[in-house]
Design an enzyme around this catalytic site. Structure first.
Site, PDB file in Angstrom:
ATOM      1  N   ARG A  52       0.874  -1.293   0.112  1.00  0.00           N
ATOM      2  CA  ARG A  52       0.134  -0.039  -0.061  1.00  0.00           C
ATOM      3  C   ARG A  52       0.770   1.262  -0.039  1.00  0.00           C
ATOM      4  O   ARG A  52       0.703   2.357  -0.762  1.00  0.00           O
ATOM      5  CB  ARG A  52      -0.883  -0.032   1.153  1.00  0.00           C
ATOM      6  CG  ARG A  52      -2.018   1.176   1.161  1.00  0.00           C
ATOM      7  CD  ARG A  52      -2.905   1.258   2.285  1.00  0.00           C
ATOM      8  NE  ARG A  52      -2.426   1.059   3.610  1.00  0.00           N
ATOM      9  CZ  ARG A  52      -3.119   0.741   4.718  1.00  0.00           C
ATOM     10  NH1 ARG A  52      -4.466   0.697   4.624  1.00  0.00           N
ATOM     11  NH2 ARG A  52      -2.578   1.055   5.972  1.00  0.00           N
ATOM     12  N   LYS A 151      -2.694   6.997   1.125  1.00  0.00           N
ATOM     13  CA  LYS A 151      -2.596   7.274   2.756  1.00  0.00           C
ATOM     14  C   LYS A 151      -1.575   8.151   2.706  1.00  0.00           C
ATOM     15  O   LYS A 151      -0.419   7.888   2.887  1.00  0.00           O
ATOM     16  CB  LYS A 151      -1.997   5.719   3.377  1.00  0.00           C
ATOM     17  CG  LYS A 151      -2.028   5.761   4.904  1.00  0.00           C
ATOM     18  CD  LYS A 151      -2.172   4.749   5.632  1.00  0.00           C
ATOM     19  CE  LYS A 151      -2.083   4.602   7.140  1.00  0.00           C
ATOM     20  NZ  LYS A 151      -3.358   5.154   7.876  1.00  0.00           N
TER      21      LYS A 151
HETATM   22  N1  PMP Z   1      -9.254   4.680   7.555  1.00  0.00           N
HETATM   23  C1  PMP Z   1      -8.295   5.759   7.731  1.00  0.00           C
HETATM   24  C2  PMP Z   1      -8.630   7.053   7.349  1.00  0.00           C
HETATM   25  C3  PMP Z   1      -7.231   5.385   8.465  1.00  0.00           C
HETATM   26  O1  PMP Z   1      -6.323   6.379   8.969  1.00  0.00           O
HETATM   27  C4  PMP Z   1      -6.820   4.084   8.837  1.00  0.00           C
HETATM   28  C5  PMP Z   1      -5.522   3.586   9.480  1.00  0.00           C
HETATM   29  N2  PMP Z   1      -5.555   3.776  11.005  1.00  0.00           N
HETATM   30  C6  PMP Z   1      -8.042   3.065   8.536  1.00  0.00           C
HETATM   31  C7  PMP Z   1      -9.023   3.565   7.794  1.00  0.00           C
HETATM   32  C8  PMP Z   1      -7.725   1.681   8.825  1.00  0.00           C
HETATM   33  O2  PMP Z   1      -6.501   1.342   8.085  1.00  0.00           O
HETATM   34  P1  PMP Z   1      -5.826  -0.002   8.292  1.00  0.00           P
HETATM   35  O3  PMP Z   1      -6.290  -1.248   8.752  1.00  0.00           O
HETATM   36  O4  PMP Z   1      -4.923  -0.399   7.106  1.00  0.00           O
HETATM   37  O5  PMP Z   1      -4.965   0.438   9.590  1.00  0.00           O
END
Ligand code: PMP
Length: 292
Positions: A52, A151
């Site tokens: 990612r 991200k």
């Molecule tokens: N949405 C947002 C905006 C995030 O910042 C995150 C990570 N904290 C997630 C969803 C969840 O993603 P992940 O499972 O990869 O941590």
């Protein structure tokens, strides 16, 4: 002991780990990052997070200056140097130093930073009883402005949402997209259960493709639970039998109420409990093992 931070090829104690004021990551939030967790010497879903990270970087035309294998090694080494067998690790790639203008062409060399720390967890009662959520008025960035798959270091949109959550004194906030469909929570993805079907917003609704989200979708399919990535409205949440949030820090956390309305029975439901258990098992096996 001072925390050890990796910056562009070297490990430094945190007080010496500095980046320039002219770094566009600092000036403009021009960069990408990951949040990764390790569980008792297992970096959970390391490959998925690396994947990612590199995709986020590509989407903003940022070339990660080190190869994937080396990046993965640096992440593991950062945990080791901080004596963390269970912890949280934060790789960051910024556009690097440029001038005070925003033109990325003025930034010849991206910066790579990796920091790690102990994890602050949600209180145990959230997992036992569920947390309460609210809808925030801050809308999720439209995908045409900033693809939700990226991200990026630009979290102001989510932070504005978080300010509302804090003011309401609840556990998390649900963000809608510009069309009024549920996108995600300020730092987590959202799932609901309705009549035995597990549903979560599509990424095109404005959801980050969470690593925990994709693990949960996979675990549900394994269990024979029908899953749908679809558009969801606030009504769908009010009328849901169960609701939970997913994220690296949160794992799978039940939602007991939304806007003061109990979700389902107001207690974590059977599918949520099943998925919490299955997800916790997965954190014992998926990823890269290491020793201190
Ligand atoms: N949405 C947002 C905006 C995030 O910042 C995150 C990570 N904290 C997630 C969803 C969840 O993603 P992940 O499972 O990869 O941590």
């Amino acid at each position: 002991m001072a925390r050890q931070v990796y910056i562009d090829g070297e490990f430094l104690p945190e007080e010496d780990a500095k980046i320039s004021i002219f770094d566009h990551g600092f000036l403009y939030g021009d960069g990408v990052f990951e949040g990764i967790r390790s569980y008792e010497g297992l970096v959970f879903c390391l490959d998925e997070h690396i994947d990612r990270l590199y995709k986020s970087a590509r989407a903003i035309a940022l070339e990660v200056p080190i190869p994937r294998d080396e990046f993965a090694d640096v992440i593991v080494e950062t945990l080791r140097r901080n004596s963390l067998l269970s912890g949280y690790v934060r790789p960051i790639v910024t556009r690097g130093c440029g001038d005070l203008g925003l033109d990325p062409r003025k930034c010849p060399k991206p910066s790579v930073i990796v920091a790690a720390d102990k994890l602050t967890l949600y209180p145990e009662e959230f997992y036992r009883d569920g947390l309460e959520v609210t809808f925030v008025s801050t809308r999720r960035n439209i995908p045409d402005a900033l693809p939700p798959q990226v991200k990026s270091l630009n979290y102001l949109n989510n932070i504005l949402g978080r300010l509302e959550v804090n003011r309401m004194g609840v556990g998390e906030g649900i963000m809608l997209n510009a069309l009024g469909f549920i996108a995600e929570a300020t730092a987590d993805n959202v799932f609901i259960v309705k009549e035995g079907v597990l549903k979560t917003p599509t990424t095109s609704s404005g959801a980050l493709p969470g690593i925990t989200r994709s693990c949960v979708l996979e675990l549900a399919r394994e269990e024979g639970i029908p899953v749908e990535e679809t558009e969801l409205t606030p009504y769908d949440l009010y009328a849901a039998d169960e609701c939970f949030l997913t994220g690296t820090g949160a794992e799978v956390v039940p939602v007991r109420a939304v806007e003061g309305r109990p979700v389902g029975t107001g207690r974590p439901g059977p599918m949520t409990r099943k998925l919490i258990e299955k997800f916790r098992n997965l954190t014992k096996s998926r990823g890269r093992r290491y020793e201190l």
